[in-house]
Design a protein around this motif. Structure first.
Motif, short mmCIF file in Angstrom:
data_model
loop_
_atom_site.label_atom_id
_atom_site.label_comp_id
_atom_site.label_asym_id
_atom_site.label_seq_id
_atom_site.Cartn_x
_atom_site.Cartn_y
_atom_site.Cartn_z
N GLU B 119 25.15 -6.45 -11.01
CA GLU B 119 26.33 -6.08 -10.18
C GLU B 119 27.63 -6.52 -10.87
OE1 GLU B 119 22.83 -5.84 -8.02
OE2 GLU B 119 23.64 -7.74 -8.75
N ASP B 120 27.61 -7.76 -11.38
CA ASP B 120 28.77 -8.26 -12.12
C ASP B 120 29.15 -7.28 -13.24
OD1 ASP B 120 27.59 -11.73 -12.20
OD2 ASP B 120 28.87 -10.69 -10.73
N GLU B 122 28.41 -4.20 -13.69
CA GLU B 122 28.89 -2.90 -13.20
C GLU B 122 30.35 -2.98 -12.76
OE1 GLU B 122 24.58 -1.07 -11.81
OE2 GLU B 122 26.05 -1.66 -10.28
N ALA B 123 30.67 -4.07 -12.04
CA ALA B 123 32.06 -4.26 -11.60
C ALA B 123 32.97 -4.39 -12.83
CB ALA B 123 32.16 -5.49 -10.73
N TRP B 124 32.51 -5.11 -13.82
CA TRP B 124 33.28 -5.33 -15.03
C TRP B 124 33.47 -4.00 -15.77
CZ3 TRP B 124 31.67 -9.22 -19.50
CH2 TRP B 124 32.83 -9.60 -20.20
N MET B 151 37.27 -10.98 -14.69
CA MET B 151 35.85 -10.65 -14.52
C MET B 151 35.01 -11.46 -15.50
SD MET B 151 35.00 -8.74 -12.06
CE MET B 151 33.32 -9.09 -12.55
#
Lengths: 221, 221
Positions: B119-120, B122-124, B151
């Motif tokens: 998830e990290d 993907e957000a990044w 991020m």
DNA sequence: TGTACGAAATTGGTCTGACCAATTTCAAAC
DNA sequence: GTTTGAAATTGGTCAGACCAATTTCGTACA
């Protein structure tokens, strides 16, 4: 003074900060009196006092009854006690703390190997000697342990890093006292301190980091 | 309330702290009203307010007019800003700033290689895409650059490190804007960001640190 | 019985003023 | 020029007034 949605004390803080920068005020310099700030900023004296109390708690200023309000060298010890009592109720925060302290000290010691002056090393050696004396007397060298690590970070000659380190080690104080209270731990800790010091004296960064890491691990913070 | 040489507001702080621990109050819980604290502690309401302002500045509490005073999850962002504004008045401080930022980001990215979740990442990636879109439009991606680095530090999953990083990067903001305003720099910076991201995706700490160091050097902070 | 509305109560926010203790400044005396 | 004491200034604490914002409570209505 009515142009912003912020509370008065925050506006006062902004103005104080502006004043410090505009007049290039330094540690030891005097701020205008409460009454003068109140007049100047067109706010009540209570609002000025609220702002000053907040700064005082941060140990950024010092107030003397009858004498005035003075800028203080940034300290932060009391602040740390207060924050600690609020923050350290979570387990995650404790983990982050230990990890962050290790990061800061490892980087500091790398820099120390490049930057420590002869005077630095002599002062550090004196601290080490005080530590030894305490241990030989059978006393628990809590303050000396703090000073040893403080010197280590100071030898990096990165003031900001030292400021960041202070609250980190304060949070660890209780754990340090427990650690040093373990039978045999003080003499072992002294030995480890000496090896750390020797590595920095030899300007051997890899060895210094290795010895420091082992030391912090053995201290079980 | 007259047994100590401390100022009233400090006594009030102690009592508030005691109350929080005694009643096991958590984030979101409500403290007694100012008037109630004043009665209970036998001090003036002003003294209570002075104490509360100090805690409020630390973002440890939140006050709502008509609603009361609530405990807040520990934040600390404003605190760090204020301390930094007092500290960062010296040239040496600026050097230390750049150096300290590098230290924090390098360590953060090492941890990110171990800890970043899917998830990290993907957000990044989404942030990186926003950056690309901005660059393609010929705009200066200042906010996106900030988010990219934020991020990076968040992926370390060390909240404390992120708290420490924020003011560091805030003080680099002006330099960042200059850097990104240089002809060709945004596209080059994007390229460098992508290489950093790829290294973390591959969980290659050594490469990530190398790419990040080069990037920060090329950004000329 | 449940809901909505308005009044009253409560809460925080700001200011003023009083008075005290501590310190600094200033004027007079030597 | 130095010393002393009075006056002025400064911070510390408290009380009170009043306003804005929110919460609580009581009453009316469906």
């Amino acid at each position: 003074m009515t142009q912003s949605s912020d509370k008065m004390y925050l506006e006062v803080l902004k103005e104080i900060n502006y004043l410090i920068h505009a007049d290039d005020l330094k540690s030891g310099d005097r701020l205008p009196s409460e009454r003068e700030l109140s007049d100047r900023l067109d706010v009540g004296r209570s609002s000025v006092r609220e702002a000053l109390r907040a700064l005082e708690l941060l140990e950024l200023i010092e107030t003397r009854p009858g004498g005035g309000t003075y800028i203080k060298a940034a300290g932060g010890r009391r602040l740390v006690e207060i924050i600690a009592s609020f923050i350290l109720k979570e387990d995650k925060a404790r983990e982050d703390l230990g990890e962050t302290r290790l990061i800061v000290e490892k980087e500091a010691i790398r820099l120390a190997c490049q930057r420590a002056s002869i005077e630095d090393l002599e002062a550090w050696k004196a601290v080490l000697n005080d530590y030894r004396k305490k241990v030989e007397k059978g006393e628990t060298p809590v303050e000396e342990d703090y000073l040893f690590h403080s010197m280590l970070v100071k030898c990096s000659h990165n003031h900001l890093l030292h400021h960041i380190w202070i609250p980190l080690v304060e949070y660890s104080k209780a754990a340090l006292e427990e650690s040093l209270a373990r039978s045999g731990r003080p003499i072992l800790s002294l030995y480890e301190h000496e090896r750390i010091y020797e590595a920095v004296l030899q300007r051997d960064a890899a060895k210094a980091v290795e010895e420091l890491s082992a030391h912090l691990q053995n201290s079980a913070f």
